[in-house]
Design a protein around this motif. Sequence first.
Motif, PDB file in Angstrom:
ATOM      1  N   UNK A  30      34.548  74.823  45.510  1.00  0.00           N
ATOM      2  CA  UNK A  30      35.107  74.508  46.831  1.00  0.00           C
ATOM      3  C   UNK A  30      36.481  75.155  46.991  1.00  0.00           C
ATOM      4  N   UNK A  31      36.714  75.812  48.132  1.00  0.00           N
ATOM      5  CA  UNK A  31      38.013  76.422  48.424  1.00  0.00           C
ATOM      6  C   UNK A  31      38.182  76.596  49.923  1.00  0.00           C
ATOM      7  N   UNK A  32      39.344  77.095  50.322  1.00  0.00           N
ATOM      8  CA  UNK A  32      39.652  77.353  51.733  1.00  0.00           C
ATOM      9  C   UNK A  32      39.621  76.084  52.580  1.00  0.00           C
ATOM     10  N   UNK A  76      30.753  84.886  51.589  1.00  0.00           N
ATOM     11  CA  UNK A  76      32.092  85.085  51.014  1.00  0.00           C
ATOM     12  C   UNK A  76      33.201  84.895  52.043  1.00  0.00           C
ATOM     13  N   UNK A  77      33.079  83.847  52.851  1.00  0.00           N
ATOM     14  CA  UNK A  77      34.058  83.620  53.910  1.00  0.00           C
ATOM     15  C   UNK A  77      35.418  83.244  53.344  1.00  0.00           C
ATOM     16  N   UNK A  78      36.473  83.684  54.047  1.00  0.00           N
ATOM     17  CA  UNK A  78      37.855  83.426  53.635  1.00  0.00           C
ATOM     18  C   UNK A  78      38.755  83.286  54.853  1.00  0.00           C
ATOM     19  N   UNK A  79      39.961  82.807  54.603  1.00  0.00           N
ATOM     20  CA  UNK A  79      41.026  82.730  55.612  1.00  0.00           C
ATOM     21  C   UNK A  79      40.647  81.858  56.811  1.00  0.00           C
ATOM     22  N   UNK A  89      37.375  83.008  60.795  1.00  0.00           N
ATOM     23  CA  UNK A  89      37.355  83.340  59.381  1.00  0.00           C
ATOM     24  C   UNK A  89      36.726  84.710  59.160  1.00  0.00           C
ATOM     25  N   UNK A  90      36.884  85.212  57.948  1.00  0.00           N
ATOM     26  CA  UNK A  90      36.220  86.447  57.547  1.00  0.00           C
ATOM     27  C   UNK A  90      34.902  86.094  56.886  1.00  0.00           C
ATOM     28  N   UNK A  91      33.858  86.827  57.214  1.00  0.00           N
ATOM     29  CA  UNK A  91      32.556  86.573  56.599  1.00  0.00           C
ATOM     30  C   UNK A  91      31.705  87.838  56.598  1.00  0.00           C
ATOM     31  N   UNK A 123      37.318  93.831  56.658  1.00  0.00           N
ATOM     32  CA  UNK A 123      37.954  92.863  55.757  1.00  0.00           C
ATOM     33  C   UNK A 123      39.183  92.201  56.352  1.00  0.00           C
ATOM     34  N   UNK A 124      39.040  91.527  57.506  1.00  0.00           N
ATOM     35  CA  UNK A 124      40.195  90.852  58.106  1.00  0.00           C
ATOM     36  C   UNK A 124      40.766  89.808  57.155  1.00  0.00           C
ATOM     37  N   UNK A 125      42.091  89.745  57.093  1.00  0.00           N
ATOM     38  CA  UNK A 125      42.727  88.810  56.180  1.00  0.00           C
ATOM     39  C   UNK A 125      44.061  88.318  56.673  1.00  0.00           C
ATOM     40  N   UNK A 126      44.581  87.275  56.012  1.00  0.00           N
ATOM     41  CA  UNK A 126      45.890  86.697  56.334  1.00  0.00           C
ATOM     42  C   UNK A 126      45.990  86.305  57.812  1.00  0.00           C
TER      43      UNK A 126
END
Length: 237
Positions: A30-32, A76-79, A89-91, A123-126
């Motif tokens: 679990x994260x984000x 692999x979703x993030x942010x 989010x990014x996915x 790769x959108x981030x931050x």
Amino acid sequence: TNGFELWKYDGTNAPSMVANINPGSGSSHVSELTVFNNELYFRAIDGTNGQELWKYDGTNAPSMVANINPGSGSSSLRYLTVFNNELYFRANDGTNGEELWKYDGTNVPTLVANINPGSGSSSPGDLAVFNNELYFRANDGTNGNELWKYDGTNAPSMVANINPGSGDSYPAYLTLFNNELYFRAYDGTNGFELWKYDGTNAPSMVTNINPGTSSSSPSYLTVFNNELYFRADDGTN
């Protein structure tokens, strides 16, 4: 015993595991963790569907919101970032590469834009909200990793090509301070230094903390007591 799972603590009693999302000793990783619509959203893997978007309402068992990358593949979703009453989010859906997505809390998550066309990843981030717009780092396949924004309606657009041509300025640690957006960036000349953007004029370097072409590499930008704190290396200290 149970692997890396979701836990909680009420401030008084002993911390307790919310759920063993990946059964047995496997880890859901679990994260984000992000609060949206009075629910807790996060990334997790249940051992079957890959790393996907999950949520927890505080009462019922956590549940997967959607299998963005179908089957056992991971999105692999993030942010995870709340903007304009939606979760961004990014996915990676397995077709369009890592791109900007959103979820309104009701319908299935949707791709906002394929910034790097085809299967390439922008790769959108931050992700950060500033001036009622969503700012982020992205690579359109032509200009390198640069500063972008999205107003919630029109197509995302590049704010500036800080490192001219196809070079990467790689803006990171986007942080709102004093009604301006601060971040780390590289212009191709001065190394990674502290930059800012007022929402109107071109982004500018605040100062070259590590003089010359060396990098001060400011990181972990945090607002405290009406000042901006961060880690940096001036080349001496």
